[in-house]
Design a protein around this motif. Structure first.
Motif, PDB file in Angstrom:
ATOM      1  N   ASP A 141     115.708 -42.616 -20.555  1.00 43.46           N
ATOM      2  CA  ASP A 141     116.056 -41.338 -21.176  1.00 43.46           C
ATOM      3  C   ASP A 141     115.214 -40.202 -20.602  1.00 43.46           C
ATOM      4  OD1 ASP A 141     113.899 -42.623 -22.336  1.00 43.46           O
ATOM      5  OD2 ASP A 141     114.446 -42.149 -24.394  1.00 43.46           O
ATOM      6  N   ASP A 142     113.901 -40.450 -20.412  1.00 44.23           N
ATOM      7  CA  ASP A 142     113.044 -39.395 -19.862  1.00 44.23           C
ATOM      8  C   ASP A 142     113.364 -39.117 -18.396  1.00 44.23           C
ATOM      9  OD1 ASP A 142     112.039 -41.850 -19.008  1.00 44.23           O
ATOM     10  OD2 ASP A 142     110.048 -41.584 -19.910  1.00 44.23           O
ATOM     11  N   ALA A 143     113.576 -40.172 -17.595  1.00 46.40           N
ATOM     12  CA  ALA A 143     113.888 -39.971 -16.179  1.00 46.40           C
ATOM     13  C   ALA A 143     115.224 -39.256 -16.011  1.00 46.40           C
ATOM     14  CB  ALA A 143     113.905 -41.314 -15.459  1.00 46.40           C
ATOM     15  N   GLU A 144     116.226 -39.669 -16.776  1.00 46.75           N
ATOM     16  CA  GLU A 144     117.537 -39.017 -16.682  1.00 46.75           C
ATOM     17  C   GLU A 144     117.430 -37.543 -17.054  1.00 46.75           C
ATOM     18  OE1 GLU A 144     121.112 -37.172 -17.511  1.00 46.75           O
ATOM     19  OE2 GLU A 144     119.714 -37.621 -19.158  1.00 46.75           O
ATOM     20  N   TYR A 145     116.628 -37.240 -18.062  1.00 48.83           N
ATOM     21  CA  TYR A 145     116.500 -35.841 -18.488  1.00 48.83           C
ATOM     22  C   TYR A 145     115.830 -35.010 -17.396  1.00 48.83           C
ATOM     23  CZ  TYR A 145     116.269 -32.009 -21.820  1.00 48.83           C
ATOM     24  OH  TYR A 145     116.475 -30.809 -22.456  1.00 48.83           O
ATOM     25  N   GLY A 146     114.800 -35.575 -16.762  1.00 49.32           N
ATOM     26  CA  GLY A 146     114.142 -34.865 -15.685  1.00 49.32           C
ATOM     27  C   GLY A 146     115.072 -34.593 -14.511  1.00 49.32           C
ATOM     28  N   LEU A 147     115.906 -35.590 -14.173  1.00 49.68           N
ATOM     29  CA  LEU A 147     116.870 -35.408 -13.086  1.00 49.68           C
ATOM     30  C   LEU A 147     117.921 -34.368 -13.463  1.00 49.68           C
ATOM     31  CD1 LEU A 147     117.417 -39.129 -11.984  1.00 49.68           C
ATOM     32  CD2 LEU A 147     116.102 -37.375 -10.781  1.00 49.68           C
ATOM     33  N   ARG A 148     118.372 -34.403 -14.700  1.00 49.40           N
ATOM     34  CA  ARG A 148     119.369 -33.424 -15.151  1.00 49.40           C
ATOM     35  C   ARG A 148     118.798 -32.016 -15.122  1.00 49.40           C
ATOM     36  NH1 ARG A 148     121.082 -33.395 -21.070  1.00 49.40           N
ATOM     37  NH2 ARG A 148     120.266 -35.509 -20.956  1.00 49.40           N
ATOM     38  N   ALA A 149     117.543 -31.880 -15.564  1.00 48.96           N
ATOM     39  CA  ALA A 149     116.889 -30.572 -15.535  1.00 48.96           C
ATOM     40  C   ALA A 149     116.724 -30.087 -14.097  1.00 48.96           C
ATOM     41  CB  ALA A 149     115.530 -30.658 -16.235  1.00 48.96           C
ATOM     42  N   LYS A 150     116.334 -30.990 -13.209  1.00 48.38           N
ATOM     43  CA  LYS A 150     116.130 -30.623 -11.800  1.00 48.38           C
ATOM     44  C   LYS A 150     117.424 -30.118 -11.180  1.00 48.38           C
ATOM     45  CE  LYS A 150     114.238 -32.566  -7.498  1.00 48.38           C
ATOM     46  NZ  LYS A 150     113.636 -33.794  -6.888  1.00 48.38           N
ATOM     47  N   GLU A 151     118.531 -30.789 -11.480  1.00 54.18           N
ATOM     48  CA  GLU A 151     119.816 -30.370 -10.940  1.00 54.18           C
ATOM     49  C   GLU A 151     120.246 -29.015 -11.493  1.00 54.18           C
ATOM     50  OE1 GLU A 151     122.348 -33.671 -11.805  1.00 54.18           O
ATOM     51  OE2 GLU A 151     121.338 -35.004 -10.379  1.00 54.18           O
ATOM     52  N   ALA A 152     119.747 -28.668 -12.679  1.00 55.35           N
ATOM     53  CA  ALA A 152     120.054 -27.367 -13.277  1.00 55.35           C
ATOM     54  C   ALA A 152     119.054 -26.291 -12.859  1.00 55.35           C
ATOM     55  CB  ALA A 152     120.073 -27.486 -14.800  1.00 55.35           C
ATOM     56  N   GLY A 153     118.085 -26.661 -12.002  1.00 52.76           N
ATOM     57  CA  GLY A 153     117.130 -25.682 -11.493  1.00 52.76           C
ATOM     58  C   GLY A 153     115.827 -25.598 -12.244  1.00 52.76           C
ATOM     59  N   PHE A 154     115.546 -26.570 -13.129  1.00 45.19           N
ATOM     60  CA  PHE A 154     114.304 -26.571 -13.900  1.00 45.19           C
ATOM     61  C   PHE A 154     113.386 -27.685 -13.400  1.00 45.19           C
ATOM     62  CE2 PHE A 154     117.560 -24.984 -16.906  1.00 45.19           C
ATOM     63  CZ  PHE A 154     117.055 -23.704 -17.120  1.00 45.19           C
ATOM     64  N   ALA A 155     112.207 -27.319 -12.981  1.00 43.95           N
ATOM     65  CA  ALA A 155     111.258 -28.295 -12.441  1.00 43.95           C
ATOM     66  C   ALA A 155     110.495 -29.000 -13.552  1.00 43.95           C
ATOM     67  CB  ALA A 155     110.272 -27.593 -11.507  1.00 43.95           C
ATOM     68  N   THR A 156     109.936 -30.150 -13.197  1.00 44.63           N
ATOM     69  CA  THR A 156     108.995 -30.862 -14.052  1.00 44.63           C
ATOM     70  C   THR A 156     107.658 -30.933 -13.316  1.00 44.63           C
ATOM     71  OG1 THR A 156     110.707 -32.225 -15.102  1.00 44.63           O
ATOM     72  CG2 THR A 156     108.449 -33.043 -15.201  1.00 44.63           C
ATOM     73  N   VAL A 157     106.573 -30.669 -14.044  1.00 46.36           N
ATOM     74  CA  VAL A 157     105.230 -30.728 -13.473  1.00 46.36           C
ATOM     75  C   VAL A 157     104.396 -31.703 -14.297  1.00 46.36           C
ATOM     76  CG1 VAL A 157     103.136 -29.440 -12.907  1.00 46.36           C
ATOM     77  CG2 VAL A 157     105.381 -28.335 -12.674  1.00 46.36           C
ATOM     78  N   SER A 158     103.834 -32.716 -13.650  1.00 45.41           N
ATOM     79  CA  SER A 158     102.846 -33.584 -14.295  1.00 45.41           C
ATOM     80  C   SER A 158     101.480 -32.963 -14.027  1.00 45.41           C
ATOM     81  CB  SER A 158     102.924 -35.010 -13.730  1.00 45.41           C
ATOM     82  OG  SER A 158     104.140 -35.627 -14.098  1.00 45.41           O
ATOM     83  N   LEU A 159     100.876 -32.392 -15.064  1.00 43.59           N
ATOM     84  CA  LEU A 159      99.702 -31.530 -14.907  1.00 43.59           C
ATOM     85  C   LEU A 159      98.403 -32.315 -15.039  1.00 43.59           C
ATOM     86  CD1 LEU A 159      98.725 -28.552 -14.600  1.00 43.59           C
ATOM     87  CD2 LEU A 159      98.604 -28.493 -17.113  1.00 43.59           C
ATOM     88  N   PRO A 160      97.585 -32.382 -13.999  1.00 40.79           N
ATOM     89  CA  PRO A 160      96.274 -33.022 -14.125  1.00 40.79           C
ATOM     90  C   PRO A 160      95.417 -32.308 -15.178  1.00 40.79           C
ATOM     91  CG  PRO A 160      96.835 -32.707 -11.814  1.00 40.79           C
ATOM     92  CD  PRO A 160      97.857 -31.935 -12.615  1.00 40.79           C
ATOM     93  N   GLY A 161      94.631 -33.093 -15.890  1.00 39.31           N
ATOM     94  CA  GLY A 161      93.793 -32.531 -16.945  1.00 39.31           C
ATOM     95  C   GLY A 161      94.444 -32.566 -18.303  1.00 39.31           C
ATOM     96  N   ALA A 162      95.715 -32.981 -18.371  1.00 36.52           N
ATOM     97  CA  ALA A 162      96.424 -33.187 -19.636  1.00 36.52           C
ATOM     98  C   ALA A 162      96.866 -34.644 -19.670  1.00 36.52           C
ATOM     99  CB  ALA A 162      97.619 -32.249 -19.748  1.00 36.52           C
ATOM    100  N   ALA A 163      96.481 -35.383 -20.708  1.00 37.92           N
ATOM    101  CA  ALA A 163      96.746 -36.823 -20.674  1.00 37.92           C
ATOM    102  C   ALA A 163      96.619 -37.450 -22.051  1.00 37.92           C
ATOM    103  CB  ALA A 163      95.779 -37.516 -19.709  1.00 37.92           C
ATOM    104  N   VAL A 164      97.161 -38.650 -22.141  1.00 39.60           N
ATOM    105  CA  VAL A 164      96.969 -39.521 -23.301  1.00 39.60           C
ATOM    106  C   VAL A 164      96.535 -40.887 -22.794  1.00 39.60           C
ATOM    107  CG1 VAL A 164      98.680 -38.349 -24.745  1.00 39.60           C
ATOM    108  CG2 VAL A 164      99.395 -40.270 -23.297  1.00 39.60           C
ATOM    109  N   TRP A 165      96.001 -41.676 -23.709  1.00 37.79           N
ATOM    110  CA  TRP A 165      95.739 -43.091 -23.429  1.00 37.79           C
ATOM    111  C   TRP A 165      96.860 -43.894 -24.079  1.00 37.79           C
ATOM    112  CZ3 TRP A 165      91.859 -39.582 -24.403  1.00 37.79           C
ATOM    113  CH2 TRP A 165      90.845 -39.480 -23.440  1.00 37.79           C
ATOM    114  N   HIS A 166      97.469 -44.789 -23.313  1.00 38.92           N
ATOM    115  CA  HIS A 166      98.664 -45.514 -23.746  1.00 38.92           C
ATOM    116  C   HIS A 166      98.546 -46.951 -23.258  1.00 38.92           C
ATOM    117  CE1 HIS A 166     102.943 -46.688 -23.853  1.00 38.92           C
ATOM    118  NE2 HIS A 166     103.208 -45.601 -24.545  1.00 38.92           N
TER     119      HIS A 166
END
Length: 667
Positions: A397-422
């Motif tokens: 679901d997350d990957a598909e949403y990122g691809l859909r956003a990218k095709e619509a012209g919206f980028a995704t940024v994985s920002l260093p310094g922001a994180a969780v432990w999982h």
């Protein structure tokens, strides 16, 4: 370099680990040996700090260590006389290249407030990991040091950071900030609906609620905190939760709904953000521990982006907290599989072993296709344009949403310094068991929607290969789910919302038919292994060579179809395999084995069944052939359906149907 800070906005502050998290120090300040890229030859810096000659020689030959007791608060620490501490770390270095690439910010200011005698030394790096000294300032007494820094050289990568050098007395860092006076895209800062989706993990929810309640300053931008509870172990009934909830002064709301999976829970977060007119929906997994400053870092970064941009956090290992598990992900378009953005990136990197400054690949900017929804900030402007999540329950679901956003012209940024432990994927095996259904169906749906290659590239070929592997490994329950997934795929997208709440209970109801799906905690619950006339593969058996793989697979399938299992295999297993040895090329050689699960909590009994193999192999072959023939028409159906099934209205109808009252929610 003093100056007035009026008109400047904090982009990122220097932070230190909370009390009780001593194991995370290397992510905040260089703990242990601090000789990473320290420029020993730069003795002028030490002399400027008025270090005695004997201490200068001592520092050049013997690494010093950070001490947990020197951490004075979340923003303050003591550097002992003669020590040098670096803030060139994951949480405290400034990811200059990301700000340079995606935002309007071009110049920043570093402000360091200190008490005592010593020096502040500023460094930067480039995309190759080469390090350069930028500036230094001697400090004495109570000092505020300001450094004006440009982002122009950071086109492909690089960080800024600073070191503190203590002189003849201790040097206290009071606070430090990275600032900007550029204009935000959202003036004054955007508002957030922070949403956690949970399923029977009330203890995790309570822990994260406590973390946030103890750091209310990071929630200034949060309009509402929503927990979407989809389990029967209710968060609201968990001991101590109501007391913590009161600390949010009415901003915390709990929604109880049927189990609609991650996509149903996170879509509820998107929906509520639209409802209350927030600027962003911040999605969080339940089984995480959050670094609270990540919230403000993502929010401020998104505010400064030139256009609405999805901003996500990285993932560290919950059980080994200095290990970075995910720094960024793309989708391999030919295979529709998650992949690393560049070859030199490590999947699991331990900053306690090799620090940020010594790790060249972390200095290259990593551009991604999507960010996992363990922590992901999505602008509501994006949601309004491309819709909510696909109703996939979970997986993709997350990957598909990122691809859909990218095709619509919206980028995704994985920002260093922001994180969780999982909990890392290393401690899971979700390709086997009930989740196999969602892996198979949702990967195929993602390919139908986004693959640029005819017939989805390698997706169907690899899917058939995977079926063969599961079948010869006696994983019949897993294969039953994969067959069901292909059948549902062929029904089309119109059924996806209906299946959200129905399919998992139906899959779980099949467990009783498959011994490999029945987990028992004790080995004594199984018959003791005995030697039989059946095959006994070598304990050192490895995967067949690539050139031999197809002949080996054909021979193995034929043998399993023709040769009857030894009669004793129904009564006694031949051996016990640890999970790490549960590989299809190993298990294919047995008739009957006990296999432990990935979590180490139990084991299952695998028994070879030629009838199941024959029937399922035939089903798999027929379904793959049908999907291959109908690929183009299926792709057209799914692509045409996306705007409707991801719409606000479609999800509203699903939520109205599956939201439960408190009386209905009781187990």
């Amino acid at each position: 370099m003093s100056g007035d800070q009026q008109g400047w906005t904090q982009l990122q502050r220097v932070i230190l680990p909370p009390e009780g998290q001593v194991d995370t120090i290397p992510l905040y300040v260089d703990a242990g040996t601090v000789n990473g890229v320290r420029l020993i030859e730069d003795d002028a810096v030490y002399r400027a700090a008025k270090l005695p000659e004997d201490k200068l020689r001592f520092m050049s030959s013997t690494p010093r260590q950070a001490h947990f007791e020197d951490l004075l608060s979340r923003t303050s620490m003591k550097v002992r006389s003669g020590d040098r501490m670096s803030f060139g770390t994951y949480f405290n270095a400034f990811p200059a290249s990301y700000w340079r690439r995606w935002t309007t910010v071009r110049d920043i200011r570093l402000t360091v407030s200190t008490q005592g005698e010593g020096a502040v030394v500023v460094y930067k790096s480039n995309a190759r990991g080469s390090l350069q000294r930028v500036a230094s300032e001697r400090v004495s007494g109570s000092t505020v040091s300001n450094f004006e820094l440009s982002l122009k050289p950071f086109g492909d990568g690089g960080w800024y950071w600073f070191d503190l050098v203590a002189g003849g007395e201790d040097l206290i860092l009071t606070e430090a900030q990275w600032l900007s006076n550029a204009e935000r895209r959202i003036e004054g800062g955007g508002s957030i609906t922070l949403e956690i989706t949970t399923m029977n993990k009330p203890d995790y929810c309570l822990n994260n609620a406590k973390i946030l309640a103890d750091n209310l300053d990071v929630l200034d931008c949060v309009k509402e905190f929503v927990i979407v509870d989809q389990g029967n172990q209710k968060v609201l009934d968990y001991p101590g939760f109501k007391e913590v909830a009161e600390r949010f002064n009415g901003r915390l709301r709990i929604i109880e709904q049927a189990n609609l999976g991650g996509s149903g829970g996170f879509s509820r977060g998107m929906y509520e953000a639209l409802e209350n007119e927030s600027d962003y929906a911040l999605l969080l997994d339940d089984d995480v521990v959050i670094e609270p400053d990540s919230i403000t870092r993502l929010a401020v970064f998104a505010d400064y982006c030139r256009k609405p941009t999805i901003a996500g956090g990285h993932m560290f290992d919950l059980y080994n907290r200095t290990v970075l598990h995910t720094f960024g992900e793309i989708v391999d378009a030919h295979r529709i599989q998650p992949a690393l953005p560049h070859q030199d990136m490590e999947l699991r990197h331990d900053f306690a072993v090799v620090n940020l400054r010594q790790t060249p690949w972390t200095h290259r900017r990593t551009d991604v296709d999507y960010n996992g929804w363990w922590m992901c900030l999505i602008p509501t402007a994006v949601i309004r344009e491309i819709g909510l999540s696909m109703p996939l329950f979970l997986k993709w679901d997350d990957a598909e949403y990122g691809l859909r956003a990218k095709e619509a012209g919206f980028a995704t940024v994985s920002l260093p310094g922001a994180a969780v432990w999982h909990v890392s994927w290393a401690d899971k095996d979700d390709l086997v068991g009930w989740q196999a259904y969602f892996h198979e169906r949702n990967r195929a749906i993602t390919a139908l929607l986004h693959s640029p290659f005819p017939k989805g590239g390698r997706v169907q070929r690899e899917s058939l290969q995977q079926d063969v592997k599961h079948l010869i490994a006696m994983q019949y329950f897993t294969e039953r789910g994969r067959i069901m997934a292909m059948e549902d795929l062929l029904q089309g997208p119109e059924e996806l919302h209906r299946l959200l709440a129905e399919r998992l209970p139906q899959i779980n109801a099949l467990r009783a038919e498959y011994p490999d799906a029945q987990v028992k905690e004790d080995f004594d619950d199984f018959p003791h292994p005995r030697i039989s006339k059946g095959p006994h593969p070598s304990a050192n058996a490895g995967i067949p060579a690539k050139k031999d793989l197809i002949p080996w697979a054909l021979k193995t399938v034929v043998r399993q179809l023709v040769r009857k299992p030894d009669p004793s295999s129904e009564e006694y297993p031949q051996t016990v395999l640890a999970h790490k040895d549960n590989r299809w090329w190993r298990t294919a050689g047995y008739d009957s084995i006990i296999v432990t699960n990935a979590e180490g909590t139990g084991a299952s009994w695998y028994r070879r069944d030629p009838a199941k193999l024959r029937a399922m192999m035939a089903q798999s072959t027929r379904l793959h052939a049908q999907i291959y023939r109908e690929w183009e028409s299926l792709a057209a159906r799914y692509q045409a359906a996306v705007p409707q099934i991801t719409s606000y209205q479609a999800w509203r109808e699903t939520f109205e149907k599956h939201t439960v009252s408190r009386d209905e929610a009781q187990p």
